[in-house]
Design a protein around this motif. Structure first.
Motif, PDB file in Angstrom:
ATOM      1  N   UNK A  84     -29.980  22.926  20.714  1.00 49.68           N
ATOM      2  CA  UNK A  84     -30.806  22.333  21.590  1.00 49.68           C
ATOM      3  C   UNK A  84     -30.256  20.791  21.764  1.00 49.68           C
ATOM      4  N   UNK A  85     -30.007  20.485  22.996  1.00 51.18           N
ATOM      5  CA  UNK A  85     -29.658  19.041  23.044  1.00 51.18           C
ATOM      6  C   UNK A  85     -30.133  18.508  24.425  1.00 51.18           C
ATOM      7  N   UNK A  86     -30.786  17.265  24.011  1.00 57.30           N
ATOM      8  CA  UNK A  86     -31.141  16.410  25.375  1.00 57.30           C
ATOM      9  C   UNK A  86     -30.079  15.430  25.663  1.00 57.30           C
ATOM     10  N   UNK A  87     -29.986  15.132  27.048  1.00 57.73           N
ATOM     11  CA  UNK A  87     -29.226  14.098  27.570  1.00 57.73           C
ATOM     12  C   UNK A  87     -29.798  13.157  28.603  1.00 57.73           C
ATOM     13  N   UNK A  88     -29.161  12.411  29.334  1.00 59.91           N
ATOM     14  CA  UNK A  88     -29.881  11.350  30.142  1.00 59.91           C
ATOM     15  C   UNK A  88     -30.494  12.146  30.962  1.00 59.91           C
ATOM     16  N   UNK A  89     -30.132  13.256  31.862  1.00 58.87           N
ATOM     17  CA  UNK A  89     -30.782  13.651  32.979  1.00 58.87           C
ATOM     18  C   UNK A  89     -31.047  15.222  32.658  1.00 58.87           C
ATOM     19  N   UNK A  90     -30.405  15.835  31.693  1.00 54.00           N
ATOM     20  CA  UNK A  90     -30.264  17.265  31.604  1.00 54.00           C
ATOM     21  C   UNK A  90     -30.510  17.766  30.198  1.00 54.00           C
ATOM     22  N   UNK A  91     -30.641  18.875  29.827  1.00 52.24           N
ATOM     23  CA  UNK A  91     -30.829  19.376  28.540  1.00 52.24           C
ATOM     24  C   UNK A  91     -29.851  20.672  28.562  1.00 52.24           C
ATOM     25  N   UNK A  92     -29.530  21.205  27.227  1.00 54.26           N
ATOM     26  CA  UNK A  92     -29.056  22.459  27.067  1.00 54.26           C
ATOM     27  C   UNK A  92     -29.690  23.004  25.760  1.00 54.26           C
ATOM     28  N   UNK A  93     -29.824  24.599  26.055  1.00 54.37           N
ATOM     29  CA  UNK A  93     -30.498  25.437  24.691  1.00 54.37           C
ATOM     30  C   UNK A  93     -29.622  26.452  25.015  1.00 54.37           C
ATOM     31  N   UNK A  94     -29.143  26.954  23.652  1.00 52.96           N
ATOM     32  CA  UNK A  94     -28.254  28.003  23.413  1.00 52.96           C
ATOM     33  C   UNK A  94     -29.190  28.784  22.468  1.00 52.96           C
ATOM     34  N   UNK A  95     -29.490  30.012  22.548  1.00 58.35           N
ATOM     35  CA  UNK A  95     -30.526  30.761  21.971  1.00 58.35           C
ATOM     36  C   UNK A  95     -29.836  32.396  21.602  1.00 58.35           C
ATOM     37  N   UNK A  96     -30.491  33.167  20.655  1.00 58.80           N
ATOM     38  CA  UNK A  96     -29.955  34.435  20.269  1.00 58.80           C
ATOM     39  C   UNK A  96     -31.241  35.086  20.586  1.00 58.80           C
ATOM     40  N   UNK A  97     -31.150  36.442  21.326  1.00 50.55           N
ATOM     41  CA  UNK A  97     -32.303  37.316  21.502  1.00 50.55           C
ATOM     42  C   UNK A  97     -32.710  37.821  20.227  1.00 50.55           C
ATOM     43  N   UNK A  98     -33.922  38.173  20.302  1.00 48.24           N
ATOM     44  CA  UNK A  98     -34.777  38.796  19.054  1.00 48.24           C
ATOM     45  C   UNK A  98     -34.183  40.102  18.756  1.00 48.24           C
TER      46      UNK A  98
END
Length: 185
Positions: A171-185
């Motif tokens: 999970x990463x925040x940036x200036x105007x956006x964010x990104x999340x990479x997740x694995x399903x349960x």
């Protein structure tokens, strides 16, 4: 907070190459390739701007959008052979349990983010499948994208994915956006 749906009358604006400033095609594709994802849904596919980038790297890509007008625009533009357009809300996806290897969402999380939608994504993405989400950040200044009060912060999105049972890989925040990479349960 959230649930701002992009105005389909402005669909042409979604085709600007300047969108790569906010999320690159490689950021979407990398986790899918790493997970060997074959059957993937693009949640909020719109005009297919990012769908077109992902399609060559998967077997079947479902372009999911709640607005049929977006699909009409995409059809006029030209849809790749391996892309199937699906008119649906993310909280009620027309897929079987564990049918998908992954999902992507680019700048649309704020349009569908709810416990019901994330539970539905968890239902249709097989265990260990990958979900790649990029969106406008509630922590951003609001110079671009929807109003800040309609956005989620990276921490809120991460907490929501975890509450739905996902394992957040990054999970990463940036200036105007964010990104999340997740694995399903």
């Amino acid at each position: 907070m959230g649930f701002h749906t992009f105005d389909a009358d402005q669909a042409e604006g979604l085709e600007r190459p300047g969108r790569y400033r906010w999320v690159s095609a490689e950021e979407l594709i990398g986790p899918l390739v790493e997970a060997d994802a074959a059957d993937v849904a693009d949640l909020g596919s719109g005009t297919g701007f990012y769908t077109d980038d992902v399609a060559p790297h998967v077997e079947t890509l479902y372009g999911v959008d709640v607005q049929s007008e977006m699909h009409e625009y995409y059809r006029e533009k030209g849809v790749p052979e391996n892309v199937e357009l699906v008119a649906s809300d993310v909280s009620d996806l027309p897929f079987d349990d564990d049918e998908l290897d992954g999902a992507v969402s680019t700048m649309t999380y704020h349009e569908f983010a709810s416990d019901a939608a994330l539970a539905e994504v968890a239902r249709v993405v097989r265990s260990g499948g990958v979900v790649v989400t990029f969106d406008w950040s509630g922590d951003g200044p609001g110079d671009h994208g929807p109003p800040v009060d309609e956005r989620f912060s990276p921490a809120e999105a991460t907490a929501a994915f975890e509450a739905a049972g996902f394992e957040v890989v990054s999970a990463a925040g940036r200036t105007e956006t964010f990104g999340v990479v997740a694995r399903a349960p």
